[in-house]
Design a protein around this motif. Structure first.
Motif, mmCIF file in Angstrom:
data_model
loop_
_atom_site.group_PDB
_atom_site.id
_atom_site.type_symbol
_atom_site.label_atom_id
_atom_site.label_comp_id
_atom_site.label_asym_id
_atom_site.label_seq_id
_atom_site.Cartn_x
_atom_site.Cartn_y
_atom_site.Cartn_z
ATOM 1 N N VAL A 140 0.820 -1.216 0.000
ATOM 2 C CA VAL A 140 0.000 0.000 0.000
ATOM 3 C C VAL A 140 0.857 1.271 0.000
ATOM 4 O O VAL A 140 0.470 2.285 -0.572
ATOM 5 C CB VAL A 140 -0.968 -0.008 1.209
ATOM 6 N N ILE A 141 2.022 1.207 0.628
ATOM 7 C CA ILE A 141 2.891 2.388 0.741
ATOM 8 C C ILE A 141 4.296 2.038 0.240
ATOM 9 O O ILE A 141 5.280 2.116 0.975
ATOM 10 C CB ILE A 141 2.922 2.895 2.208
ATOM 11 N N PRO A 142 4.419 1.639 -1.029
ATOM 12 C CA PRO A 142 5.713 1.183 -1.553
ATOM 13 C C PRO A 142 6.763 2.296 -1.663
ATOM 14 O O PRO A 142 7.951 1.999 -1.686
ATOM 15 C CB PRO A 142 5.359 0.628 -2.930
ATOM 16 N N ASN A 143 6.314 3.537 -1.694
ATOM 17 C CA ASN A 143 7.272 4.644 -1.767
ATOM 18 C C ASN A 143 7.943 4.904 -0.420
ATOM 19 O O ASN A 143 8.881 5.698 -0.338
ATOM 20 C CB ASN A 143 6.606 5.916 -2.286
ATOM 21 N N PHE A 144 7.480 4.217 0.643
ATOM 22 C CA PHE A 144 8.081 4.383 1.966
ATOM 23 C C PHE A 144 8.632 3.067 2.517
ATOM 24 O O PHE A 144 9.713 3.042 3.078
ATOM 25 C CB PHE A 144 7.072 4.989 2.947
ATOM 26 N N PHE A 145 7.873 1.984 2.354
ATOM 27 C CA PHE A 145 8.282 0.688 2.901
ATOM 28 C C PHE A 145 8.668 -0.275 1.783
ATOM 29 O O PHE A 145 7.928 -0.458 0.834
ATOM 30 C CB PHE A 145 7.150 0.043 3.707
ATOM 31 N N LYS A 146 9.836 -0.905 1.950
ATOM 32 C CA LYS A 146 10.261 -1.933 1.003
ATOM 33 C C LYS A 146 9.803 -3.308 1.485
ATOM 34 O O LYS A 146 9.262 -4.094 0.725
ATOM 35 C CB LYS A 146 11.776 -1.916 0.841
ATOM 36 N N SER A 147 10.039 -3.598 2.776
ATOM 37 C CA SER A 147 9.639 -4.911 3.304
ATOM 38 C C SER A 147 9.554 -4.900 4.820
ATOM 39 O O SER A 147 10.158 -4.062 5.486
ATOM 40 C CB SER A 147 10.639 -5.990 2.869
ATOM 41 N N PHE A 148 8.780 -5.851 5.327
ATOM 42 C CA PHE A 148 8.675 -6.167 6.756
ATOM 43 C C PHE A 148 8.955 -7.658 6.841
ATOM 44 O O PHE A 148 8.355 -8.435 6.087
ATOM 45 C CB PHE A 148 7.245 -5.955 7.267
ATOM 46 N N GLU A 149 9.824 -8.064 7.733
ATOM 47 C CA GLU A 149 10.040 -9.505 7.894
ATOM 48 C C GLU A 149 10.357 -9.842 9.345
ATOM 49 O O GLU A 149 10.973 -9.051 10.056
ATOM 50 C CB GLU A 149 11.128 -10.019 6.960
ATOM 51 N N THR A 150 9.895 -11.012 9.752
ATOM 52 C CA THR A 150 10.183 -11.511 11.090
ATOM 53 C C THR A 150 11.563 -12.153 11.037
ATOM 54 O O THR A 150 11.782 -13.081 10.269
ATOM 55 C CB THR A 150 9.130 -12.546 11.521
ATOM 56 N N ILE A 151 12.502 -11.617 11.849
ATOM 57 C CA ILE A 151 13.858 -12.178 11.844
ATOM 58 C C ILE A 151 14.162 -12.986 13.105
ATOM 59 O O ILE A 151 15.139 -13.717 13.142
ATOM 60 C CB ILE A 151 14.933 -11.086 11.621
ATOM 61 N N GLU A 152 13.316 -12.832 14.134
ATOM 62 C CA GLU A 152 13.424 -13.659 15.340
ATOM 63 C C GLU A 152 12.021 -13.952 15.829
ATOM 64 O O GLU A 152 11.179 -13.052 15.854
ATOM 65 C CB GLU A 152 14.180 -12.917 16.455
ATOM 66 N N GLY A 153 11.761 -15.176 16.203
ATOM 67 C CA GLY A 153 10.465 -15.538 16.753
ATOM 68 C C GLY A 153 9.450 -15.913 15.693
ATOM 69 O O GLY A 153 9.768 -16.101 14.518
ATOM 70 N N ASP A 154 8.186 -15.988 16.139
ATOM 71 C CA ASP A 154 7.095 -16.445 15.268
ATOM 72 C C ASP A 154 6.130 -15.326 14.882
ATOM 73 O O ASP A 154 5.042 -15.591 14.385
ATOM 74 C CB ASP A 154 6.332 -17.574 15.958
ATOM 75 N N GLY A 155 6.503 -14.076 15.165
ATOM 76 C CA GLY A 155 5.628 -12.940 14.869
ATOM 77 C C GLY A 155 4.824 -12.491 16.070
ATOM 78 O O GLY A 155 4.147 -11.472 16.014
ATOM 79 N N GLY A 156 4.914 -13.241 17.162
ATOM 80 C CA GLY A 156 4.192 -12.886 18.386
ATOM 81 C C GLY A 156 5.098 -12.132 19.360
ATOM 82 O O GLY A 156 6.159 -11.624 18.986
ATOM 83 N N VAL A 157 4.674 -12.087 20.606
ATOM 84 C CA VAL A 157 5.425 -11.393 21.655
ATOM 85 C C VAL A 157 6.854 -11.937 21.722
ATOM 86 O O VAL A 157 7.079 -13.142 21.667
ATOM 87 C CB VAL A 157 4.718 -11.542 23.019
ATOM 88 N N GLY A 158 7.810 -11.014 21.796
ATOM 89 C CA GLY A 158 9.219 -11.369 21.842
ATOM 90 C C GLY A 158 9.880 -11.420 20.474
ATOM 91 O O GLY A 158 11.108 -11.451 20.371
#
Length: 159
Positions: free
Chosen positions: A34-52
């Motif tokens: 939706v906002i490609p001119n600002f964000f390239k990517s979001f990725e989980t690099i530690e954990g399962d996407g939840g708390v922590g």
């Protein structure tokens, strides 16, 4: 140094559960789309996407913003509360050690919602430049408002 707090409220025509899902739970997919001119990517690099978990947010080419790491502190889907800390990169630079965010998606008028955002900025030094940090805060508020309304417009166009 004492933390600096900033609060913000943004009204939206979408119900809280729908905006929470889009803006928080589906951010990995939706924000770059939706906002490609600002964000390239979001990725989980530690954990399962939840708390922590730690998320890596990469910004669009030419933005001049370093990739940011966000650590999820609370993810309450029932009450629509999301807490996370900016722990590396992004807006931290020379002036800020970290930033803590609390986003609460409450019922608003006419079936919409009000997003309440409480941000706590932790300066690195006692003699930090308040003007620089205040400028960062104001730019962040404007950007956040734009992000929410972009997601809102996208969802209205795709539902």
């Amino acid at each position: 140094m004492a933390p600096i707090t900033a609060d913000q409220e943004i009204s939206c025509s979408l119900p809280p559960q729908k905006l929470f899902k889009a803006f928080v739970l589906d951010a990995n997919e939706l924000m770059p789309k939706v906002i490609p001119n600002f964000f390239k990517s979001f990725e989980t690099i530690e954990g399962d996407g939840g708390v922590g978990s730690v998320m890596l947010v990469t910004f669009a080419e030419g933005s001049g913003i370093k990739p940011a790491k966000h650590k999820i502190v609370e993810l309450d889907e029932e009450n629509h509360v999301f807490k996370y800390n900016l722990i590396e990169g992004g807006i931290l630079g020379d002036d800020l050690e970290s930033v803590s965010y609390v986003l609460t998606f409450d019922k608003g008028a006419d079936g919409g919602c009000v997003i309440k955002i409480a941000a706590t900025y932790h300066p690195k030094k006692d003699d930090h430049e308040h003007g620089i940090i205040k400028e960062i805060i104001e730019k962040g508020k404007e950007a956040t408002k734009g992000f929410i309304h972009a997601i809102e417009a996208h969802l209205h166009g795709h539902t």
